[in-house]
Design an enzyme around this catalytic site. Structure first.
Site, PDB file in Angstrom:
ATOM      1  CB  THR A  96       0.675  -0.473   4.981  1.00 29.19           C
ATOM      2  OG1 THR A  96       0.852  -1.617   4.116  1.00 29.19           O
ATOM      3  CG2 THR A  96       1.924  -0.302   5.825  1.00 29.19           C
ATOM      4  CB  VAL A 145     -13.880  -2.512   0.626  1.00 29.62           C
ATOM      5  CG1 VAL A 145     -13.307  -1.184   1.098  1.00 29.62           C
ATOM      6  CG2 VAL A 145     -14.686  -2.321  -0.660  1.00 29.62           C
ATOM      7  CB  THR A 198      -0.892   0.001   1.273  1.00 30.06           C
ATOM      8  OG1 THR A 198      -1.952  -0.918   1.114  1.00 30.06           O
ATOM      9  CG2 THR A 198      -1.507   1.335   1.603  1.00 30.06           C
TER      10      THR A 198
HETATM   11  N1  ASP Z   1      -4.185  -2.640   3.908  1.00 29.91           N
HETATM   12  C1  ASP Z   1      -4.279  -3.090   2.549  1.00 29.91           C
HETATM   13  C2  ASP Z   1      -5.513  -3.914   2.385  1.00 29.91           C
HETATM   14  O1  ASP Z   1      -5.745  -4.786   3.177  1.00 29.91           O
HETATM   15  C3  ASP Z   1      -3.087  -3.847   2.101  1.00 29.91           C
HETATM   16  C4  ASP Z   1      -1.777  -3.310   2.597  1.00 29.91           C
HETATM   17  O2  ASP Z   1      -1.719  -2.307   3.253  1.00 29.91           O
HETATM   18  O3  ASP Z   1      -0.741  -3.891   2.343  1.00 29.91           O
HETATM   19  O4  ASP Z   1      -6.205  -3.724   1.426  1.00 29.91           O
END
Ligand code: ASP
Length: 334
Positions: free
Chosen positions: A250, A228, A199
């Site tokens: 993230t 989502v 992210t």
């Molecule tokens: N938080 C993000 C999601 O779960 C993925 C990530 O941050 O790596 O969509």
């Protein structure tokens, strides 16, 4: 009499100017905490990451040092990272279970806690800008799918063919995911699927004392279409309030949503009176770690203190301040 009024006015302006030169800004960024280990981010590609993260910090610095708003800075910074295939956001996003890219993003203004977000968009080049349009040009907070795409188009944002987001490495990861799925182990229920996540995000404090946060993602490799994550959920993946701090997260989104991570950090500061560092460390390295939920956050508080905890092996991260400090790091032991 006139002389003393003149003198007082003069002193007042001197103080005002002095106050302005004292004003400082801080910008903090992340590029995700998924599988940031030397075996994957090898020496030959490390400079590419450092260069792109530094470029995004410089873009934000240009805005902030000229008195621009933290909102403008976080949006511009996230756009740079969205445009780079190195990160799982915008171009270079991961694939859903049916082989498509569905993008989520959000933005929040700490001055008035106004916020905007989009989820599951497939053709908006820069989802973070769509989130900002939702915040500023609609009465809503979150638009999804076709509605968000139509809204973005009507607001004049750049629309691209879904193939624009394609990246070969992400496609190979997706094929790997399908193989794992056939053998019955997707890792999707694992709270720490580090090879499936990533992210980008930015938080900033501007010279006017305003905080802002923005986050953008492709989500998780092999996610159910329509899924989502936390990134567009205000309070989970993104939060900003001038009273406390600005946060961008993230990690495994489902766990970040259930634990309302970004808001929890601001609430701990406000209600418990603890520092940003204490609140952020507790949430990431106690609360989430205990349930093996992997990820990290970046945050800046109203006084310009920075926190960047993560419980994974690494997290692309960096910051720049008005005092001229610039740092970009990726692994845990740096
Ligand atoms: N938080 C993000 C999601 O779960 C993925 C990530 O941050 O790596 O969509």
């Amino acid at each position: 009499m006139n002389r003393s009024i003149f003198l007082l006015t003069f002193i007042f302006f001197i103080f005002k100017l002095w106050g302005q030169s004292e004003s400082h800004y801080v910008l903090v960024i992340h590029g995700g905490a998924g599988n940031v280990i030397p075996e994957r981010i090898t020496e030959d590609v490390q400079p590419d990451y450092v260069e792109k993260l530094t470029e995004s910090l410089r873009v934000g610095e240009d805005i902030l040092k000229n008195g621009g708003s933290s909102l403008d800075a976080v949006e511009a910074v996230v756009r740079v990272l969205e445009d780079s295939p190195l990160f799982n956001a915008g171009r270079g996003a991961v694939f859903t279970i049916d082989g498509n890219n569905e993008l989520d993003a959000s933005i929040m203004c700490g001055k008035d806690i106004n916020s905007g977000a989009v989820a599951s968009v497939t053709n908006v080049k820069n989802p973070v800008s769509a989130a900002r349009k939702v915040m500023e040009e609609s009465p809503h907070v979150l638009l999804i799918g076709k509605g968000a795409e139509r809204f973005s188009y009507e607001k004049g944002l750049e629309i691209v063919a879904p193939s624009y987001f394609f990246d070969q490495e992400r496609w190979d990861n997706y094929r790997e995911f399908l193989k794992r799925q056939r053998s019955g182990d997707t890792g999707m229920n694992d709270p720490s699927p580090v090879d499936m996540i990533g992210t980008v995000g930015a938080v900033a404090l501007d010279i006017h004392g305003n905080l802002a946060a923005a986050t953008s993602t492709g989500g998780m490799t092999g996610k159910q279409f329509g899924r989502v994550g936390d990134s567009p959920i205000i309070g989970a993946g993104t939060y900003a309030n001038n009273e406390s701090c600005a946060v961008s997260a993230t990690g495994h989104g489902e766990y970040f949503i259930r634990n309302v991570v970004a808001y929890d950090i601001t609430a701990r500061m406000k209600y418990k009176g603890v520092s940003l560092e204490e609140a952020a460390e507790y949430v990431i390295n106690n609360k989430l770690k205990e349930i093996n939920a992997r990820g990290g956050i970046i945050a800046v508080d109203k006084d310009g203190n920075i926190s960047m905890p993560f419980n994974t092996e690494g997290m692309f991260r960096g910051f720049i301040t008005s005092e001229g400090r610039l740092e970009v790091k990726m692994f845990g032991d740096e």
